[in-house]
Design an enzyme around this catalytic site. Structure first.
Site, short mmCIF file in Angstrom:
data_model
loop_
_atom_site.label_atom_id
_atom_site.label_comp_id
_atom_site.label_asym_id
_atom_site.label_seq_id
_atom_site.Cartn_x
_atom_site.Cartn_y
_atom_site.Cartn_z
N SER A 1 40.41 29.25 48.23
CA SER A 1 39.95 27.89 47.93
C SER A 1 39.22 27.16 49.05
CB SER A 1 41.13 27.03 47.48
OG SER A 1 41.44 27.32 46.14
N LYS B 1 40.75 16.65 51.63
CA LYS B 1 41.05 17.09 50.26
C LYS B 1 42.20 16.26 49.69
CE LYS B 1 41.90 21.40 47.68
NZ LYS B 1 42.12 22.85 47.79
N SER C 1 39.06 25.85 45.07
CA SER C 1 39.36 24.52 44.61
C SER C 1 38.92 23.41 45.55
CB SER C 1 40.88 24.41 44.38
OG SER C 1 41.56 24.49 45.62
#
Lengths: 97, 479
Positions: B180, B81, B156
């Site tokens: 997330s 990420k 997210s």
């Protein structure tokens, strides 16, 4: 009800500027979110839960051997938007503008 | 080989690497070529890294010489990420304000993965600064759900989920502040784990809500999640909030679990077929000899409002550091204040600005008691309710989300409806407890089959119970 002026004040505190044309819309969205989180007002808390904090303790590392002088300088200076040699260059902090 | 190498789980790939039926180079090439072919459509990655030849060769050499004692992740290509720092690579948190920021050091999790010989395919897309549930808040366009590209992958950590579900990586790292990791895992048919608060170091993770954030895995199986978690966890002197193995008592793994179900909270707001799948999955567990008990968590009703006070408060504080002075986007103004305003206003997207304003408001002197302090106390009540519930059960079960993945644009006009995506997942972050989402079935929307997730929460330090419970749903044998 949040007003355009309230949003402008919060933006100034947050070091942001909201364009004049977006103020009304932002205030409306802000109200909708506050109405939702405002549900918290209905929650009755037992007195013993009124914001207890954990025990204070030291979370800092003990100072050890420092890294060699200048080890990270080049990588950090490379990120500076503006510089003079190895110095970070910024606008004057106290100015008469 | 029965399936392409990029479609393997980490456990399967590790076995084949050791059997010499697959090389590290072949595994990298399979993932990398798939990623290059599909990324233009999925936008799972913000950047694909070139092959690191020396790292690939070193991993192969370790497997050849150390064989079964080589680390489990040796030679495994992962997606990372974009809010986790890898030295020498951009780390933008999907924000314009950090679009030119190159990481000057490795996050602790990256140091651990490198030490084990893992490989990095690229930077996975996300909602800006991890604020969102769809990746629609990314400054670089949303990622798409491989199960239906007209729908969001969740967020997210949506780029991480899209990359793994689309077989553009074997597994990925995400971060979870309110759901997330688990919500995108559910929307993409993956396993997603949010570890106990403090179990995984956040040194080198770009902070959103510091009392909530955790790094964790998104994987194709529970066994893979366990494998990755075992490498990531551990005390770190660079993160004062990390805990040790001894912080919480080691949980007892029982053959038959007691599963707590908060039926009161599930009476409405959940799609009918999601609820039916949830009930059928629990009924299967009961038939297999596990016990279902009803648990009461009355303050859960206030969990999401509590979260949307605490998280913006912490976000507004954390994001105060981005001023365009030392790194990141900068603008030219007539004085210093103008330059701050310019960099922040041009650099942050609408949702980030919204949350900074909200955080500034709830911390302001006239409102801090009514909002922030009340939320902080509510968080403690909620934690005590969970502690109480765990006296009668081993795990607590929810559906991970009330509905499957939604269509692009469906919730962007209404921030509160987007926030409701996290209604079941935020509590684990507020209480610091570990939680996992595992695929529990599919439901049909618009002629497409979409995955949905089962969510388990366990007491602090009891990740092993989550793996046991998760494997019951997926039917896996754990190592």
């Amino acid at each position: 009800m949040a007003s355009a002026e309230d949003v402008q004040k919060l933006a100034a505190l947050s070091r942001l500027s909201i364009p004049e044309a977006d103020l009304a819309h932002t205030a409306k969205e802000f109200d909708a979110i506050l109405a939702y989180v405002g549900k918290l007002e209905q929650l009755t808390l037992p007195a013993k839960y009124a914001g207890t904090a954990g025990a204070v303790r030291n979370v800092f590392r003990i100072d050890g051997e420092p890294h060699a002088k200048g080890k990270h300088t080049k990588a950090l200076v490379a990120q500076f938007p503006d510089k003079e040699g190895n110095y970070l260059k910024v606008k004057q902090i106290l100015s008469h503008d | 080989m029965t399936k392409p190498a990029n479609e393997l789980s980490m456990v399967e790939a590790g076995k084949m690497l050791r059997d010499h039926t697959l090389t590290v180079q072949e595994l990298w090439d399979a993932c990398s070529s798939r990623a290059h072919a599909r990324n233009p459509e999925l936008n799972a990655y913000l950047e694909l890294f070139p092959a690191d030849g020396p790292a690939i060769q070193a991993a192969q050499k370790r497997i050849d010489t150390e064989r079964d004692t080589a680390p489990a992740l040796c030679g495994i290509p992962l997606a990372i990420k974009d809010n986790i720092l890898i030295e020498g690579h951009l780390a933008s948190a999907a924000s314009q304000i950090l679009s030119n920021y190159t990481a000057t050091y490795d996050a602790t999790v990256i140091t651990k993965l490198k030490a084990d010989g893992a490989l990095f395919l690229g930077r996975a897309n996300m909602d800006e600064f991890a604020m969102g549930s769809s990746t629609e808040n990314s400054a670089f366009g949303p990622s798409k759900n491989p199960h239906d590209t007209s729908r969001v992958p969740g967020g997210s950590s949506g780029g991480s989920a899209s990359a793994v579900a689309g077989h553009l990586a074997l597994a990925a790292l995400g971060t979870d502040t309110g759901g997330s990791i688990r919500q995108p895992a559910a929307h993409c048919g993956l396993v997603g784990l949010k570890p106990t608060y403090g179990r995984v170091s956040r040194s080198g993770a770009i902070a959103l809500g510091s009392s909530l954030d955790q790094i964790g895995p998104l994987t194709k199986s529970v066994a893979d999640a366990q494998l990755l978690y075992d490498v990531l966890k551990g005390h770190d002197p660079l993160d004062a909030t990390t805990i040790t193995d001894a912080t919480y008592p080691a949980p007892k793994i029982k053959e038959k679990l007691i599963i707590g179900v908060p039926y009161d909270l599930l009476s409405d707001g959940i799609d009918e077929d999601v609820r039916a799948t949830f009930d059928a999955t629990l009924a299967r567990l009961a038939e297999a000899g596990h016990t279902l008990v009803s648990v009461s968590l009355p303050t859960s009703e206030y969990a999401l409002p509590t979260y949307y006070v605490i998280m913006p408060a912490e976000a507004s504080t954390n994001l105060a550091r981005y001023d365009g002075m030392r790194y990141g986007k900068s603008t030219t103004g007539k004085n210093l204040l103008d330059e701050y305003l310019g960099a922040r206003t041009e650099g942050f997207g609408p949702e980030t600005i919204r949350r900074i304003l909200l955080g500034t408001f709830v911390l302001s002197s006239g409102y801090i008691d009514a909002y922030y302090r009340k939320a902080d106390a509510a968080r403690e009540v909620l934690t005590n309710e969970y502690d109480e519930a765990f006296k009668t059960c081993d795990v607590i079960a929810f559906p991970t989300t009330p509905a499957p993945a939604f269509a692009f644009g469906e919730k962007t006009g209404n921030p509160v409806s987007m926030y409701l995506e996290d209604v079941f997942t935020v509590t684990a972050c507020l209480t610091g407890m570990p939680a996992i989402s595992v695929p529990m079935g599919m439901v049909e929307r618009g002629g497409k089959q979409l995955p949905i997730g089962m969510h388990f929460t366990a007491p602090k330090g009891a990740e092993s119970i989550l793996f046991t419970a998760g494997a019951l749903i997926t039917g896996e044998a754990l190592y």
